[in-house]
Design a protein around this motif. Structure first.
Motif, PDB file in Angstrom:
ATOM      1  N   LEU A 284     -39.645  18.147 -48.121  1.00  0.00           N
ATOM      2  CA  LEU A 284     -38.613  17.203 -48.555  1.00  0.00           C
ATOM      3  C   LEU A 284     -38.663  17.074 -50.073  1.00  0.00           C
ATOM      4  CD1 LEU A 284     -36.642  15.041 -47.362  1.00  0.00           C
ATOM      5  CD2 LEU A 284     -38.548  13.463 -47.347  1.00  0.00           C
ATOM      6  N   SER A 285     -37.520  16.799 -50.656  1.00  0.00           N
ATOM      7  CA  SER A 285     -37.478  16.417 -52.068  1.00  0.00           C
ATOM      8  C   SER A 285     -38.371  15.191 -52.250  1.00  0.00           C
ATOM      9  CB  SER A 285     -36.037  16.073 -52.430  1.00  0.00           C
ATOM     10  OG  SER A 285     -35.993  15.141 -53.495  1.00  0.00           O
ATOM     11  N   ALA A 286     -39.298  15.232 -53.211  1.00  0.00           N
ATOM     12  CA  ALA A 286     -40.261  14.130 -53.365  1.00  0.00           C
ATOM     13  C   ALA A 286     -39.554  12.817 -53.679  1.00  0.00           C
ATOM     14  CB  ALA A 286     -41.275  14.468 -54.453  1.00  0.00           C
ATOM     15  N   GLY A 287     -38.380  12.900 -54.299  1.00  0.00           N
ATOM     16  CA  GLY A 287     -37.639  11.692 -54.612  1.00  0.00           C
ATOM     17  C   GLY A 287     -37.205  10.929 -53.368  1.00  0.00           C
ATOM     18  N   PHE A 288     -37.197  11.592 -52.216  1.00  0.00           N
ATOM     19  CA  PHE A 288     -36.760  10.946 -50.975  1.00  0.00           C
ATOM     20  C   PHE A 288     -37.897  10.231 -50.257  1.00  0.00           C
ATOM     21  CE2 PHE A 288     -32.373  12.282 -49.744  1.00  0.00           C
ATOM     22  CZ  PHE A 288     -32.070  12.928 -50.929  1.00  0.00           C
ATOM     23  N   ILE A 289     -39.130  10.401 -50.741  1.00  0.00           N
ATOM     24  CA  ILE A 289     -40.261   9.808 -50.021  1.00  0.00           C
ATOM     25  C   ILE A 289     -40.256   8.291 -50.176  1.00  0.00           C
ATOM     26  CG2 ILE A 289     -42.786   9.641 -49.944  1.00  0.00           C
ATOM     27  CD1 ILE A 289     -42.910  12.553 -50.711  1.00  0.00           C
ATOM     28  N   ASP A 290     -40.347   7.602 -49.055  1.00  0.00           N
ATOM     29  CA  ASP A 290     -40.552   6.151 -49.078  1.00  0.00           C
ATOM     30  C   ASP A 290     -41.499   5.825 -47.929  1.00  0.00           C
ATOM     31  OD1 ASP A 290     -39.046   6.327 -46.780  1.00  0.00           O
ATOM     32  OD2 ASP A 290     -37.219   5.532 -47.691  1.00  0.00           O
ATOM     33  N   THR A 291     -41.487   4.597 -47.455  1.00  0.00           N
ATOM     34  CA  THR A 291     -42.464   4.233 -46.432  1.00  0.00           C
ATOM     35  C   THR A 291     -42.187   4.891 -45.075  1.00  0.00           C
ATOM     36  OG1 THR A 291     -41.132   2.288 -46.009  1.00  0.00           O
ATOM     37  CG2 THR A 291     -43.067   2.000 -47.435  1.00  0.00           C
ATOM     38  N   SER A 292     -41.007   5.484 -44.895  1.00  0.00           N
ATOM     39  CA  SER A 292     -40.678   6.057 -43.582  1.00  0.00           C
ATOM     40  C   SER A 292     -41.269   7.456 -43.381  1.00  0.00           C
ATOM     41  CB  SER A 292     -39.163   6.080 -43.372  1.00  0.00           C
ATOM     42  OG  SER A 292     -38.568   7.038 -44.206  1.00  0.00           O
ATOM     43  N   VAL A 293     -41.728   8.094 -44.457  1.00  0.00           N
ATOM     44  CA  VAL A 293     -42.408   9.392 -44.328  1.00  0.00           C
ATOM     45  C   VAL A 293     -43.613   9.430 -45.268  1.00  0.00           C
ATOM     46  CG1 VAL A 293     -40.388  10.784 -43.637  1.00  0.00           C
ATOM     47  CG2 VAL A 293     -40.867  10.426 -46.055  1.00  0.00           C
ATOM     48  N   THR A 294     -44.606  10.253 -44.903  1.00  0.00           N
ATOM     49  CA  THR A 294     -45.800  10.381 -45.746  1.00  0.00           C
ATOM     50  C   THR A 294     -45.739  11.697 -46.512  1.00  0.00           C
ATOM     51  OG1 THR A 294     -47.042   9.244 -44.027  1.00  0.00           O
ATOM     52  CG2 THR A 294     -48.326  10.386 -45.734  1.00  0.00           C
ATOM     53  N   GLY A 295     -45.903  11.631 -47.837  1.00  0.00           N
ATOM     54  CA  GLY A 295     -46.015  12.844 -48.640  1.00  0.00           C
ATOM     55  C   GLY A 295     -47.465  13.310 -48.623  1.00  0.00           C
ATOM     56  N   VAL A 296     -47.693  14.485 -48.051  1.00  0.00           N
ATOM     57  CA  VAL A 296     -49.061  14.978 -47.883  1.00  0.00           C
ATOM     58  C   VAL A 296     -49.600  15.507 -49.219  1.00  0.00           C
ATOM     59  CG1 VAL A 296     -50.415  16.783 -46.744  1.00  0.00           C
ATOM     60  CG2 VAL A 296     -48.612  15.582 -45.487  1.00  0.00           C
ATOM     61  N   ALA A 297     -50.847  15.144 -49.536  1.00  0.00           N
ATOM     62  CA  ALA A 297     -51.491  15.694 -50.735  1.00  0.00           C
ATOM     63  C   ALA A 297     -51.827  17.159 -50.476  1.00  0.00           C
ATOM     64  CB  ALA A 297     -52.754  14.909 -51.053  1.00  0.00           C
ATOM     65  N   ILE A 298     -51.479  18.042 -51.426  1.00  0.00           N
ATOM     66  CA  ILE A 298     -51.781  19.459 -51.272  1.00  0.00           C
ATOM     67  C   ILE A 298     -52.940  19.807 -52.187  1.00  0.00           C
ATOM     68  CG2 ILE A 298     -50.863  21.809 -51.395  1.00  0.00           C
ATOM     69  CD1 ILE A 298     -48.080  20.675 -51.031  1.00  0.00           C
ATOM     70  N   ASP A 299     -54.001  20.360 -51.622  1.00  0.00           N
ATOM     71  CA  ASP A 299     -55.233  20.645 -52.364  1.00  0.00           C
ATOM     72  C   ASP A 299     -55.670  19.428 -53.180  1.00  0.00           C
ATOM     73  OD1 ASP A 299     -55.427  23.244 -51.365  1.00  0.00           O
ATOM     74  OD2 ASP A 299     -54.093  24.027 -52.923  1.00  0.00           O
ATOM     75  N   GLY A 300     -55.564  18.260 -52.580  1.00  0.00           N
ATOM     76  CA  GLY A 300     -56.063  17.041 -53.203  1.00  0.00           C
ATOM     77  C   GLY A 300     -55.100  16.340 -54.145  1.00  0.00           C
ATOM     78  N   VAL A 301     -53.923  16.922 -54.401  1.00  0.00           N
ATOM     79  CA  VAL A 301     -52.983  16.269 -55.320  1.00  0.00           C
ATOM     80  C   VAL A 301     -51.776  15.758 -54.532  1.00  0.00           C
ATOM     81  CG1 VAL A 301     -51.664  16.505 -57.444  1.00  0.00           C
ATOM     82  CG2 VAL A 301     -53.683  17.939 -57.073  1.00  0.00           C
ATOM     83  N   ALA A 302     -51.545  14.447 -54.599  1.00  0.00           N
ATOM     84  CA  ALA A 302     -50.438  13.857 -53.849  1.00  0.00           C
ATOM     85  C   ALA A 302     -49.133  14.005 -54.627  1.00  0.00           C
ATOM     86  CB  ALA A 302     -50.729  12.382 -53.587  1.00  0.00           C
TER      87      ALA A 302
END
Lengths: 269, 275
Positions: free
Chosen positions: A196-214
């Motif tokens: 997902l476009s990171a700008g769309f992340i809110d409380t309804s989805v979790t942005g997974v950290a990749i190799d330790g960087v969220a």
């Protein structure tokens, strides 16, 4: 002087502080393409049309491929794309690219999922169909429901290149047609993994950290989260008239600081 | 009158012929450059030069046939019930209700499917994300049902009243009349209703696009996600402009046209066959 005039004058004063790109213009501006652009552009369009009742701005989705194609064929005044247009596309249509934000590409899961960090390799394995159960990633046992986007998606192209390193994508993934649809699908499905476009992340989805960087705003801004791309507005030839006014507005200090950033994207100015 | 109908037939045939020529013309470069085996393969992977459309053919057929089957059974049952009902306000009201159902835009059915059917299937029926042939088939059966049921009701209404009277006089029950007289008498209309429903189901894009999951894998069960040819065309058309992948949408169109002709031909054949 009636109330509406006062409000619109005030709005235009706040919006443009002296130089107003839309001053004296009227008509309809047609915009289509990338779906990551939509929330930001709609917010800008609302301010512009409130200050200039003679200006109408129509914003549609379709995906980056659609934005490039429609701009090139003159079907819209501005085509949005969440990826650079290819050299072939630029040459064929004589396109000019205007970048107004930087956006992260995030791997997202449902908030009900306890997985919040993965390695890039794990993600590539999941999307290739080699890992199919959350248990293998340290989560609760259960099938991973893969979600992807259609071929018109710029988000998909950049994700495929930068996160999957152009690796294979499992054919059984569910295909959705916009960032909005992706967010809705992921938020309602606790076995889901998508991007997902990171700008769309809110409380309804979790942005997974990749190799330790969220995929947070700060990490995208300082460059430590490297899975990022520009958001472009594209015109056929140099921008003119309403299209030029819109692009100038997108790059104005007010929009860059107060709207682009507030919608979760990194300003370019 | 006769010349008018001849003219209409000519226009319709010319239209169909034009579509065929157009499709073949645009599909030709791909048909020439790639052996049919590639196009009829299972794998869709344009980056590797594979343009297999067979999964989409399977998706189209399974969703359309499932929807037509469910919708047709529902339509026949309701039409028979209507035939047995006494005329009155309730019957009028129900008839108008079905008319309204038929006028609801497809996308509304699609939204209902996304918001209600998919989460429900995910909870109770499907091992997976819920986007499936079953979801699209169920919702699509609702979409095509009003067309079929209205056609059947109107046909049944046009039965000569003496048929029912004669059956009664012979001591026949309503159900005996319906199975022994009404249905055989309207064999043609039933075939037409089936054709209408199937045609709408094959041509549907929105429901499949919204509910079937659009996955590229060959479906193996009704609970699997699948992509129809129409959804494939819609998804590709947006993305590209001049690639072999883009050209394959014309091949998809040709296949869709061929499938429709074959299935409709089968219905005509069944309709004409002596019982």
């Amino acid at each position: 002087m009636n109330k509406i005039t006062v409000v619109s004058l005030a709005a235009s004063a706040i919006l443009f502080a002296g130089s107003d790109p839309f001053a004296g213009l009227s008509g309809t501006l047609r915009i289509a393409g990338g779906t990551a652009h939509i929330p930001t552009m709609k917010a800008v369009a609302a301010e512009v049309t409130q200050a200039h009742p003679d200006v109408k701005i129509a914003i549609a989705g379709g995906g980056s491929g659609v934005g490039i194609k429609k701009a090139g064929e003159g079907l819209v005044d501005i085509g949005n794309a969440g990826r650079k247009a290819s050299d072939a596309e630029i040459k064929k249509y004589g396109l000019v690219l205007h970048k107004w934000a930087i956006d992260g590409i995030a791997v997202v899961t449902s908030p009900e999922n306890n997985i919040t960090a993965l390695s890039r390799q794990q993600i590539a394995d999941v999307f290739a169909g080699k890992v199919t159960d959350w248990k293998a990633l340290g989560g609760h046992p259960g099938a991973i429901h893969l979600y992807t986007r259609d071929a018109a998606s710029g988000t998909r192209k950049v994700f495929w290149k930068k996160v999957l390193h152009k690796g294979t994508m499992a054919p059984n993934a569910t295909v959705v047609a916009s960032n909005g649809a992706m967010k809705r699908a992921i938020s309602g499905d606790k076995g889901a993994m998508g991007f997902l476009s990171a700008g769309f992340i809110d409380t309804s989805v979790t942005g997974v950290a990749i190799d330790g960087v969220a995929p947070t705003h700060a990490n995208i801004q300082n460059g430590s989260y490297t899975y990022a791309r520009g958001l472009y507005s594209i015109t056929k030839g140099e921008a003119k008239g309403l299209a030029k006014a819109m692009i100038d507005t997108m790059l104005s200090t007010h929009v860059q600081h107060d709207i682009v950033a507030a919608k979760g994207f990194v300003p370019v100015r | 009158m006769r010349s008018l109908s001849l003219f209409a037939t000519a226009v319709a045939s010319a239209g169909l012929g034009g579509v065929l020529v157009f499709l073949i013309g645009f599909a030709a470069p791909l048909l020439m450059g790639h052996p049919l085996g590639t196009l009829l393969g299972v794998t869709w992977h344009p980056e590797a030069g594979q343009y297999g459309l067979l999964s989409m053919v399977a998706g189209t057929l399974s969703i359309a046939l499932l929807a037509t089957l469910i919708g047709f059974i529902g339509a026949l049952a309701v039409a028979l019930q209507f035939d047995a009902m006494r005329s009155g306000q309730l019957k009028q009201f129900l008839y108008r209700g079905i008319l309204v159902l038929g006028a609801i835009p497809t996308v509304v059915y699609g939204l209902v499917g996304v918001v209600i059917l998919i989460p429900w299937l995910r909870l109770y029926v499907v091992e997976g994300a819920g986007w499936s042939i079953l979801a699209a088939g169920l919702m699509l059966s609702l979409v095509i049902w009003p067309t079929m049921v209205l056609f059947l009701i109107d046909s049944f209404r046009a039965t000569p009243p003496k048929f029912a009277a004669i059956t009664s006089a012979l001591g026949g029950e309503r159900i005996q009349y319906q199975l022994g007289v009404l249905l055989p008498f309207h064999r043609r209309s039933i075939g037409v209703a089936l054709s209408l429903g199937l045609a709408r189901a094959m041509g549907d894009t929105m429901i499949a696009l919204m509910l079937a999951g659009n996955s590229l894998a060959m479906p193996h069960a009704v609970t699997d996600s699948a992509r129809t040819l129409t959804a494939h065309i819609a998804l590709l058309f947006a993305g590209d402009f001049d690639s072999p992948a883009f050209r394959s949408i014309f091949v998809s169109g040709l296949i869709l046209l061929g499938l429709t002709v074959v299935l409709q031909g089968m219905i005509v054949y069944l309709r004409k066959a002596r019982p």
